[in-house]
Design an enzyme around this catalytic site. Structure first.
Site, PDB file in Angstrom:
ATOM      1  N   GLY A  33      -8.531 -15.037  -3.334  1.00 29.88           N
ATOM      2  CA  GLY A  33      -8.905 -15.135  -4.740  1.00 29.88           C
ATOM      3  C   GLY A  33      -9.719 -16.382  -5.020  1.00 29.88           C
ATOM      4  N   GLY A  35     -10.996 -18.408  -8.722  1.00 29.56           N
ATOM      5  CA  GLY A  35     -11.124 -18.441 -10.166  1.00 29.56           C
ATOM      6  C   GLY A  35     -12.083 -19.516 -10.611  1.00 29.56           C
ATOM      7  N   TYR A  37     -11.468 -22.455 -11.598  1.00 28.84           N
ATOM      8  CA  TYR A  37     -11.206 -23.826 -11.151  1.00 28.84           C
ATOM      9  C   TYR A  37     -10.435 -23.890  -9.834  1.00 28.84           C
ATOM     10  CZ  TYR A  37      -6.228 -24.023 -12.536  1.00 28.84           C
ATOM     11  OH  TYR A  37      -4.871 -23.837 -12.622  1.00 28.84           O
ATOM     12  N   GLY A  38     -10.146 -22.746  -9.229  1.00 20.03           N
ATOM     13  CA  GLY A  38      -9.393 -22.795  -7.991  1.00 20.03           C
ATOM     14  C   GLY A  38      -9.845 -21.774  -6.965  1.00 20.03           C
ATOM     15  N   VAL A  40      -8.138 -19.650  -3.689  1.00 24.40           N
ATOM     16  CA  VAL A  40      -6.808 -19.294  -3.205  1.00 24.40           C
ATOM     17  C   VAL A  40      -6.904 -18.708  -1.790  1.00 24.40           C
ATOM     18  CG1 VAL A  40      -4.697 -18.030  -3.706  1.00 24.40           C
ATOM     19  CG2 VAL A  40      -6.156 -18.777  -5.594  1.00 24.40           C
ATOM     20  N   LYS A  55      -3.416 -22.918  -2.843  1.00 28.33           N
ATOM     21  CA  LYS A  55      -4.453 -22.967  -3.878  1.00 28.33           C
ATOM     22  C   LYS A  55      -5.122 -24.329  -3.854  1.00 28.33           C
ATOM     23  CE  LYS A  55      -5.459 -21.696  -8.648  1.00 28.33           C
ATOM     24  NZ  LYS A  55      -4.941 -21.038  -9.875  1.00 28.33           N
ATOM     25  N   ASP A 150      -1.451 -15.664 -19.986  1.00 22.23           N
ATOM     26  CA  ASP A 150      -2.493 -14.943 -19.247  1.00 22.23           C
ATOM     27  C   ASP A 150      -1.890 -13.696 -18.590  1.00 22.23           C
ATOM     28  OD1 ASP A 150      -5.104 -14.541 -18.360  1.00 22.23           O
ATOM     29  OD2 ASP A 150      -4.817 -15.685 -16.525  1.00 22.23           O
TER      30      ASP A 150
END
Length: 274
Positions: A33, A35, A37-38, A40, A55, A150
């Site tokens: 994954g 996102g 700001y991260g 994974v 992460k 979320d």
């Protein structure tokens, strides 16, 4: 300016390659994954020989106080969790100003993939039962003064028909214990803020329920209609959805939702009993 930023981020935010060892312990297996700001990773823990999720705060964000704050907040929230249907935090570490944390790996398909790629369907009763289990998870969080904020189908894994909740990157911690010396207005604002966060989670649960219910819907009209007209649901389920989504009076407590949810399940069972 935006294009320059994207080019900069693509250059700086290169993920670690398969086989890279992080913190002398976690072997990168693949990226699972990415996102805003991260990044994974699925990793193998050399000490335990178990798979873990690592992460990383995007390198392009590592000097941004706001982004670091979000990352630290997520780590803090995970550290307060102790639930079999949520990830467990193992450790946080930094390396050359790169920030990481390690959590348990939960194997399962997320609801988004199940619905849109595997075409899994959920009838009304099955949808309500999943909501019932999700409600227990949200209740656990709220009792710990944590608000997910979320709750979306990509953030819910299904394993053996049991939901697991992931991705606490936008979670917030409330302030239920206000100082005695706090002015009444300050306390009221805190209470209003907590209620708002609760109702955001409730609204998100309503949207998840709608996604599940629509899996058995087959469109016969060229023109899109409101869900109240497209879906054939028991009256109690419609009532539950309208309150979750704020169409009717907002719920203020999970016990209210639970009562209406079980009424909807009972009505559905009665309607389909021989």
């Amino acid at each position: 300016m935006r294009l320059i930023r994207k080019i900069y981020q693509s250059f700086i935010d290169k993920p670690f390659k398969e086989g890279m060892v992080l913190n002398g312990r976690y072997v990168v297996l693949n990226i699972i994954g990415a996102g805003s700001y991260g990044i994974v990773y699925l990793c193998n823990d050399l000490k335990t020989e178990e798979n873990r999720v690592v992460k990383q705060l995007r390198p392009s964000k590592r000097r941004n106080k706001k982004e670091i704050g979000l990352f630290e907040n997520e780590t803090s929230v995970l550290g307060r969790l102790n639930h079999p249907n949520m990830p467990s935090l193992y450790e946080a570490f930094s390396d050359n100003e790169y920030f990481f944390y390690v959590m348990s790996f939960i194997e399962g398909d997320n609801l988004e993939d199940l619905i849109f790629f595997k075409k899994k369907t959920f009838n009304e009763r099955e949808s309500l039962l999943i909501l019932d289990q999700l409600l227990e998870l949200v209740d656990y969080l709220h009792k710990k003064d944590i608000y997910h904020q979320d709750l979306r189908i990509p953030n819910i894994l299904l394993k053996n028909n049991e939901p697991f909740l992931i991705d606490f990157g936008l979670s917030k911690k409330g302030a239920t214990a206000a100082p005695i010396q706090s002015p009444a207005s300050s306390l009221q604002k805190k209470q209003e803020g907590i209620l708002e966060m609760k109702q955001q989670d409730y609204y998100d649960l309503g949207e998840i329920l709608l996604y599940l219910l629509y899996t058995t819907y087959s469109s016969k009209n060229k023109k899109a209609l409101p869900w109240t007209e497209e879906l054939s649901l028991e009256m109690q389920t419609v009532y539950l959805l309208k309150r979750l989504l704020g169409i009717n009076k907002h719920y203020t407590d999970i016990s209210e939702i639970s009562a209406d949810l079980h009424a909807a399940l009972k009505a559905n069972e009665k309607a389909h009993s021989p």
